[in-house]
Design a protein around this motif. Sequence first.
Motif, PDB file in Angstrom:
ATOM      1  N   SER A   1     -21.512   3.040   8.383  1.00 52.09           N
ATOM      2  CA  SER A   1     -20.496   4.032   8.034  1.00 52.09           C
ATOM      3  C   SER A   1     -20.384   4.173   6.524  1.00 52.09           C
ATOM      4  O   SER A   1     -20.766   3.278   5.773  1.00 52.09           O
ATOM      5  CB  SER A   1     -19.138   3.625   8.613  1.00 52.09           C
ATOM      6  N   ILE A   2     -19.880   5.338   6.130  1.00 54.18           N
ATOM      7  CA  ILE A   2     -19.518   5.589   4.739  1.00 54.18           C
ATOM      8  C   ILE A   2     -18.115   6.170   4.747  1.00 54.18           C
ATOM      9  O   ILE A   2     -17.664   6.707   5.757  1.00 54.18           O
ATOM     10  CB  ILE A   2     -20.498   6.540   4.009  1.00 54.18           C
ATOM     11  N   THR A   3     -17.436   6.057   3.621  1.00 60.63           N
ATOM     12  CA  THR A   3     -16.093   6.617   3.498  1.00 60.63           C
ATOM     13  C   THR A   3     -16.042   7.579   2.322  1.00 60.63           C
ATOM     14  O   THR A   3     -16.380   7.217   1.200  1.00 60.63           O
ATOM     15  CB  THR A   3     -15.054   5.492   3.283  1.00 60.63           C
ATOM     16  N   ILE A   4     -15.652   8.800   2.630  1.00 61.26           N
ATOM     17  CA  ILE A   4     -15.436   9.811   1.593  1.00 61.26           C
ATOM     18  C   ILE A   4     -13.941   9.793   1.314  1.00 61.26           C
ATOM     19  O   ILE A   4     -13.142  10.251   2.130  1.00 61.26           O
ATOM     20  CB  ILE A   4     -15.902  11.201   2.055  1.00 61.26           C
ATOM     21  N   SER A   5     -13.581   9.214   0.180  1.00 58.20           N
ATOM     22  CA  SER A   5     -12.182   9.055  -0.179  1.00 58.20           C
ATOM     23  C   SER A   5     -11.969   9.592  -1.583  1.00 58.20           C
ATOM     24  O   SER A   5     -12.717   9.255  -2.501  1.00 58.20           O
ATOM     25  CB  SER A   5     -11.809   7.573  -0.119  1.00 58.20           C
ATOM     26  N   GLY A   6     -10.973  10.436  -1.730  1.00 61.19           N
ATOM     27  CA  GLY A   6     -10.707  11.035  -3.032  1.00 61.19           C
ATOM     28  C   GLY A   6     -11.453  12.341  -3.204  1.00 61.19           C
ATOM     29  O   GLY A   6     -12.001  12.902  -2.254  1.00 61.19           O
ATOM     30  N   VAL A   7     -11.470  12.811  -4.433  1.00 63.63           N
ATOM     31  CA  VAL A   7     -12.091  14.102  -4.752  1.00 63.63           C
ATOM     32  C   VAL A   7     -13.612  14.012  -4.632  1.00 63.63           C
ATOM     33  O   VAL A   7     -14.218  13.023  -5.057  1.00 63.63           O
ATOM     34  CB  VAL A   7     -11.699  14.540  -6.179  1.00 63.63           C
ATOM     35  N   ILE A   8     -14.210  15.018  -4.028  1.00 68.56           N
ATOM     36  CA  ILE A   8     -15.668  15.082  -3.919  1.00 68.56           C
ATOM     37  C   ILE A   8     -16.207  15.591  -5.248  1.00 68.56           C
ATOM     38  O   ILE A   8     -16.048  16.767  -5.593  1.00 68.56           O
ATOM     39  CB  ILE A   8     -16.102  15.984  -2.752  1.00 68.56           C
ATOM     40  N   ASP A   9     -16.825  14.691  -5.992  1.00 68.08           N
ATOM     41  CA  ASP A   9     -17.358  15.036  -7.310  1.00 68.08           C
ATOM     42  C   ASP A   9     -18.650  14.259  -7.555  1.00 68.08           C
ATOM     43  O   ASP A   9     -19.147  13.567  -6.650  1.00 68.08           O
ATOM     44  CB  ASP A   9     -16.323  14.768  -8.404  1.00 68.08           C
ATOM     45  N   ASP A  10     -19.181  14.356  -8.773  1.00 65.21           N
ATOM     46  CA  ASP A  10     -20.452  13.700  -9.076  1.00 65.21           C
ATOM     47  C   ASP A  10     -20.361  12.178  -8.968  1.00 65.21           C
ATOM     48  O   ASP A  10     -21.301  11.517  -8.532  1.00 65.21           O
ATOM     49  CB  ASP A  10     -20.981  14.121 -10.443  1.00 65.21           C
ATOM     50  N   ALA A  11     -19.227  11.596  -9.313  1.00 65.41           N
ATOM     51  CA  ALA A  11     -19.073  10.140  -9.231  1.00 65.41           C
ATOM     52  C   ALA A  11     -19.110   9.665  -7.776  1.00 65.41           C
ATOM     53  O   ALA A  11     -19.745   8.651  -7.461  1.00 65.41           O
ATOM     54  CB  ALA A  11     -17.772   9.707  -9.898  1.00 65.41           C
ATOM     55  N   LEU A  12     -18.452  10.403  -6.884  1.00 69.64           N
ATOM     56  CA  LEU A  12     -18.460  10.049  -5.466  1.00 69.64           C
ATOM     57  C   LEU A  12     -19.871  10.158  -4.896  1.00 69.64           C
ATOM     58  O   LEU A  12     -20.335   9.269  -4.180  1.00 69.64           O
ATOM     59  CB  LEU A  12     -17.497  10.938  -4.685  1.00 69.64           C
ATOM     60  N   VAL A  13     -20.551  11.240  -5.232  1.00 71.43           N
ATOM     61  CA  VAL A  13     -21.921  11.434  -4.755  1.00 71.43           C
ATOM     62  C   VAL A  13     -22.830  10.330  -5.277  1.00 71.43           C
ATOM     63  O   VAL A  13     -23.634   9.766  -4.527  1.00 71.43           O
ATOM     64  CB  VAL A  13     -22.451  12.836  -5.146  1.00 71.43           C
ATOM     65  N   ALA A  14     -22.698   9.978  -6.538  1.00 73.99           N
ATOM     66  CA  ALA A  14     -23.525   8.914  -7.126  1.00 73.99           C
ATOM     67  C   ALA A  14     -23.279   7.574  -6.424  1.00 73.99           C
ATOM     68  O   ALA A  14     -24.191   6.759  -6.285  1.00 73.99           O
ATOM     69  CB  ALA A  14     -23.239   8.791  -8.617  1.00 73.99           C
TER      70      ALA A  14
ATOM     71  N   ILE B   1     -24.447   7.611  12.074  1.00 77.13           N
ATOM     72  CA  ILE B   1     -23.686   7.227  10.889  1.00 77.13           C
ATOM     73  C   ILE B   1     -22.284   7.816  11.048  1.00 77.13           C
ATOM     74  O   ILE B   1     -22.132   9.013  11.304  1.00 77.13           O
ATOM     75  CB  ILE B   1     -24.334   7.752   9.598  1.00 77.13           C
ATOM     76  N   THR B   2     -21.280   6.959  10.914  1.00 74.86           N
ATOM     77  CA  THR B   2     -19.897   7.424  10.977  1.00 74.86           C
ATOM     78  C   THR B   2     -19.429   7.722   9.557  1.00 74.86           C
ATOM     79  O   THR B   2     -19.595   6.900   8.659  1.00 74.86           O
ATOM     80  CB  THR B   2     -18.983   6.372  11.627  1.00 74.86           C
ATOM     81  N   VAL B   3     -18.876   8.913   9.377  1.00 74.32           N
ATOM     82  CA  VAL B   3     -18.369   9.337   8.075  1.00 74.32           C
ATOM     83  C   VAL B   3     -16.849   9.425   8.178  1.00 74.32           C
ATOM     84  O   VAL B   3     -16.318  10.291   8.863  1.00 74.32           O
ATOM     85  CB  VAL B   3     -18.964  10.705   7.666  1.00 74.32           C
ATOM     86  N   TYR B   4     -16.177   8.490   7.529  1.00 76.08           N
ATOM     87  CA  TYR B   4     -14.718   8.494   7.486  1.00 76.08           C
ATOM     88  C   TYR B   4     -14.280   9.324   6.286  1.00 76.08           C
ATOM     89  O   TYR B   4     -14.814   9.160   5.192  1.00 76.08           O
ATOM     90  CB  TYR B   4     -14.181   7.065   7.365  1.00 76.08           C
ATOM     91  N   ILE B   5     -13.322  10.229   6.510  1.00 75.93           N
ATOM     92  CA  ILE B   5     -12.920  11.166   5.463  1.00 75.93           C
ATOM     93  C   ILE B   5     -11.414  11.086   5.220  1.00 75.93           C
ATOM     94  O   ILE B   5     -10.618  11.165   6.161  1.00 75.93           O
ATOM     95  CB  ILE B   5     -13.304  12.611   5.848  1.00 75.93           C
ATOM     96  N   ASP B   6     -11.073  10.953   3.953  1.00 78.99           N
ATOM     97  CA  ASP B   6      -9.686  11.082   3.494  1.00 78.99           C
ATOM     98  C   ASP B   6      -9.781  11.679   2.093  1.00 78.99           C
ATOM     99  O   ASP B   6      -9.850  10.961   1.099  1.00 78.99           O
ATOM    100  CB  ASP B   6      -8.974   9.737   3.475  1.00 78.99           C
ATOM    101  N   SER B   7      -9.853  13.009   2.036  1.00 81.45           N
ATOM    102  CA  SER B   7     -10.155  13.683   0.777  1.00 81.45           C
ATOM    103  C   SER B   7      -9.454  15.034   0.691  1.00 81.45           C
ATOM    104  O   SER B   7      -9.415  15.775   1.671  1.00 81.45           O
ATOM    105  CB  SER B   7     -11.677  13.887   0.671  1.00 81.45           C
TER     106      SER B   7
ATOM    107  N   THR C   1     -17.992  12.240  12.505  1.00 82.88           N
ATOM    108  CA  THR C   1     -17.031  12.408  11.419  1.00 82.88           C
ATOM    109  C   THR C   1     -15.624  12.124  11.938  1.00 82.88           C
ATOM    110  O   THR C   1     -15.261  12.541  13.037  1.00 82.88           O
ATOM    111  CB  THR C   1     -17.099  13.820  10.815  1.00 82.88           C
ATOM    112  N   VAL C   2     -14.869  11.393  11.122  1.00 83.84           N
ATOM    113  CA  VAL C   2     -13.520  10.990  11.497  1.00 83.84           C
ATOM    114  C   VAL C   2     -12.600  11.258  10.317  1.00 83.84           C
ATOM    115  O   VAL C   2     -12.840  10.761   9.216  1.00 83.84           O
ATOM    116  CB  VAL C   2     -13.478   9.483  11.850  1.00 83.84           C
ATOM    117  N   ALA C   3     -11.557  12.056  10.542  1.00 81.94           N
ATOM    118  CA  ALA C   3     -10.559  12.290   9.495  1.00 81.94           C
ATOM    119  C   ALA C   3      -9.523  11.175   9.570  1.00 81.94           C
ATOM    120  O   ALA C   3      -8.846  11.003  10.573  1.00 81.94           O
ATOM    121  CB  ALA C   3      -9.894  13.643   9.673  1.00 81.94           C
TER     122      ALA C   3
ATOM    123  N   ALA D   1     -14.038  18.888   1.899  1.00 82.61           N
ATOM    124  CA  ALA D   1     -14.036  17.768   2.858  1.00 82.61           C
ATOM    125  C   ALA D   1     -14.003  18.266   4.290  1.00 82.61           C
ATOM    126  O   ALA D   1     -14.575  17.649   5.199  1.00 82.61           O
ATOM    127  CB  ALA D   1     -12.873  16.833   2.576  1.00 82.61           C
ATOM    128  N   SER D   2     -13.335  19.393   4.525  1.00 83.76           N
ATOM    129  CA  SER D   2     -13.292  19.948   5.876  1.00 83.76           C
ATOM    130  C   SER D   2     -14.672  20.451   6.315  1.00 83.76           C
ATOM    131  O   SER D   2     -14.998  20.405   7.500  1.00 83.76           O
ATOM    132  CB  SER D   2     -12.247  21.050   5.994  1.00 83.76           C
TER     133      SER D   2
END
Length: 102
Positions: free
Chosen positions: A20-33, A50-56, A86-88, A96-97
């Motif tokens: 799994s990965i977690t997308i947390s916060g603003v989606i920007d270059d730092a998050l992608v890196a 792959i489970t993608v957890y999202i809170d963004s 994908t899990v919100a 993020a949506s």
Amino acid sequence: MSEQEPIRRDPKYRPNHNRSITISGVIDDALVARLLPEIVRLQSVSRDPITVYIDSPGGDTEYAKLLLSALRASDQDQSESCRLITVALGEASSAASDILMA
């Protein structure tokens, strides 16, 4: 008026925190890196989901597209891409949506 159908859990969904990965916060270059090496690692280990957890709150749509492209990529043997679950966890707005709906 029609009655809304209740939300049902996918019977095939099995959380695997090792995949799994977690997308947390603003989606920007730092998050992608931060996430791209992890996505590549998960895909190289196996083609399991792959489970993608999202809170963004969202962010840059181009960076969201880049994440989705990486998550949907096939391997060098042209195997199928990994199934995405994908899990919100909270907020999944804007870019993020798009990832949530993928």
